[in-house]
Each structure stands twice: as structure tokens, then as C-alpha cells.
Design a protein around this motif. Structure first.
Motif, PDB file in Angstrom:
ATOM      1  N   THR A  56       0.840  -1.203   0.000  1.00 30.86           N
ATOM      2  CA  THR A  56       0.000   0.000   0.000  1.00 30.86           C
ATOM      3  C   THR A  56       0.872   1.248   0.000  1.00 30.86           C
ATOM      4  O   THR A  56       0.640   2.183  -0.776  1.00 30.86           O
ATOM      5  CB  THR A  56      -0.948   0.004   1.215  1.00 30.86           C
ATOM      6  N   LEU A  57       1.879   1.266   0.851  1.00 29.45           N
ATOM      7  CA  LEU A  57       2.800   2.397   0.903  1.00 29.45           C
ATOM      8  C   LEU A  57       3.478   2.607  -0.449  1.00 29.45           C
ATOM      9  O   LEU A  57       3.577   3.738  -0.928  1.00 29.45           O
ATOM     10  CB  LEU A  57       3.852   2.178   1.994  1.00 29.45           C
ATOM     11  N   GLN A  58       3.921   1.532  -1.077  1.00 28.14           N
ATOM     12  CA  GLN A  58       4.565   1.631  -2.387  1.00 28.14           C
ATOM     13  C   GLN A  58       3.622   2.229  -3.426  1.00 28.14           C
ATOM     14  O   GLN A  58       4.027   3.097  -4.205  1.00 28.14           O
ATOM     15  CB  GLN A  58       5.044   0.256  -2.851  1.00 28.14           C
ATOM     16  N   CYS A  59       2.380   1.787  -3.420  1.00 27.50           N
ATOM     17  CA  CYS A  59       1.395   2.326  -4.377  1.00 27.50           C
ATOM     18  C   CYS A  59       1.171   3.811  -4.157  1.00 27.50           C
ATOM     19  O   CYS A  59       1.057   4.579  -5.111  1.00 27.50           O
ATOM     20  CB  CYS A  59       0.075   1.566  -4.275  1.00 27.50           C
ATOM     21  N   TRP A  60       1.106   4.229  -2.895  1.00 27.07           N
ATOM     22  CA  TRP A  60       0.931   5.651  -2.593  1.00 27.07           C
ATOM     23  C   TRP A  60       2.145   6.444  -3.042  1.00 27.07           C
ATOM     24  O   TRP A  60       2.017   7.503  -3.641  1.00 27.07           O
ATOM     25  CB  TRP A  60       0.705   5.871  -1.117  1.00 27.07           C
ATOM     26  N   GLU A  61       3.349   5.944  -2.742  1.00 29.65           N
ATOM     27  CA  GLU A  61       4.568   6.666  -3.112  1.00 29.65           C
ATOM     28  C   GLU A  61       4.738   6.769  -4.620  1.00 29.65           C
ATOM     29  O   GLU A  61       5.279   7.751  -5.122  1.00 29.65           O
ATOM     30  CB  GLU A  61       5.798   5.990  -2.510  1.00 29.65           C
ATOM     31  N   GLN A  62       4.272   5.756  -5.337  1.00 25.35           N
ATOM     32  CA  GLN A  62       4.396   5.756  -6.794  1.00 25.35           C
ATOM     33  C   GLN A  62       3.204   6.430  -7.460  1.00 25.35           C
ATOM     34  O   GLN A  62       3.089   6.426  -8.683  1.00 25.35           O
ATOM     35  CB  GLN A  62       4.554   4.320  -7.297  1.00 25.35           C
ATOM     36  N   ASP A  63       2.331   7.023  -6.643  1.00 24.10           N
ATOM     37  CA  ASP A  63       1.156   7.749  -7.126  1.00 24.10           C
ATOM     38  C   ASP A  63       0.242   6.860  -7.974  1.00 24.10           C
ATOM     39  O   ASP A  63      -0.375   7.319  -8.921  1.00 24.10           O
ATOM     40  CB  ASP A  63       1.599   8.999  -7.895  1.00 24.10           C
ATOM     41  N   GLN A  64       0.180   5.575  -7.621  1.00 25.28           N
ATOM     42  CA  GLN A  64      -0.709   4.652  -8.333  1.00 25.28           C
ATOM     43  C   GLN A  64      -2.096   4.641  -7.703  1.00 25.28           C
ATOM     44  O   GLN A  64      -3.082   4.399  -8.380  1.00 25.28           O
ATOM     45  CB  GLN A  64      -0.126   3.239  -8.324  1.00 25.28           C
ATOM     46  N   HIS A  65      -2.127   4.841  -6.404  1.00 23.18           N
ATOM     47  CA  HIS A  65      -3.380   4.880  -5.632  1.00 23.18           C
ATOM     48  C   HIS A  65      -3.194   5.908  -4.538  1.00 23.18           C
ATOM     49  O   HIS A  65      -2.075   6.328  -4.246  1.00 23.18           O
ATOM     50  CB  HIS A  65      -3.691   3.524  -4.991  1.00 23.18           C
ATOM     51  N   GLU A  66      -4.296   6.274  -3.920  1.00 22.29           N
ATOM     52  CA  GLU A  66      -4.225   7.159  -2.761  1.00 22.29           C
ATOM     53  C   GLU A  66      -5.307   6.758  -1.777  1.00 22.29           C
ATOM     54  O   GLU A  66      -6.307   6.158  -2.168  1.00 22.29           O
ATOM     55  CB  GLU A  66      -4.371   8.619  -3.170  1.00 22.29           C
ATOM     56  N   PRO A  67      -5.095   7.053  -0.510  1.00 21.41           N
ATOM     57  CA  PRO A  67      -6.115   6.695   0.477  1.00 21.41           C
ATOM     58  C   PRO A  67      -7.351   7.568   0.311  1.00 21.41           C
ATOM     59  O   PRO A  67      -7.273   8.686  -0.211  1.00 21.41           O
ATOM     60  CB  PRO A  67      -5.421   6.973   1.814  1.00 21.41           C
TER      61      PRO A  67
END
Length: 75
Positions: free
Chosen positions: A47-58
Motif C-alpha cells: 500500500t505504501l509503495q502504491c501511494w509513493e508511486q502515485d498509483q493509488h491514494e487513500p
């Protein structure tokens, strides 16, 4: 056409907000490993990786909690 322009403007605004969150997250993490940061935030490493890579956001509620935890653990 007006509706299409409104939809595109909304998508562009969402992309900017997401990119800003990703940048703040990376800045906060600093020298922490992704594992350490994920544990502090209470999320999975993926989840953190997806957020950092701007693939998803909370979502809004989760984002508020993440922002709170980031402030509490600020170096």
C-alpha cells in the motif's frame, strides 16, 4: 462539452492532490525503510509503495488518519 470539461478539470485536480500526497509521504519517510514507514502508518508495504508511486491514494478518512500519524512521528 461543458460536462466533459468539468470532468476533465476534476480528474486533473485529483491527479494534483494525489501527486502532492505522494511527495509529502516520500519527504516524511526520509531515511526510514518502506517497512518501517508502513508499520508506523499501519498499512502494508505494498500500500505504501502504491501511494509513493502515485498509483493509488487513500480515501479522505484514511488520508486524515495517515496525515495525523505522519505529524505524530515527524522527525
Amino acid at each position: 462539452m461543458v460536462l466533459g470539461a468539468v470532468l476533465v478539470a476534476g480528474i486533473n485536480e485529483a491527479n494534483i492532490v494525489s501527486a502532492e500526497f505522494a511527495a509529502r509521504l516520500k519527504e516524511w519517510r526520509g531515511e526510514l525503510t518502506q517497512k518501517e514507514a508502513a508499520q508506523l502508518l499501519g498499512v502494508s508495504i505494498r500500500t505504501l509503495q502504491c501511494w509513493e508511486q502515485d498509483q493509488h491514494e487513500p480515501g479522505d478518512l484514511a488520508r486524515s488518519e495517515i496525515e495525523r500519524r505522519m505529524k505524530e512521528t515527524k522527525k
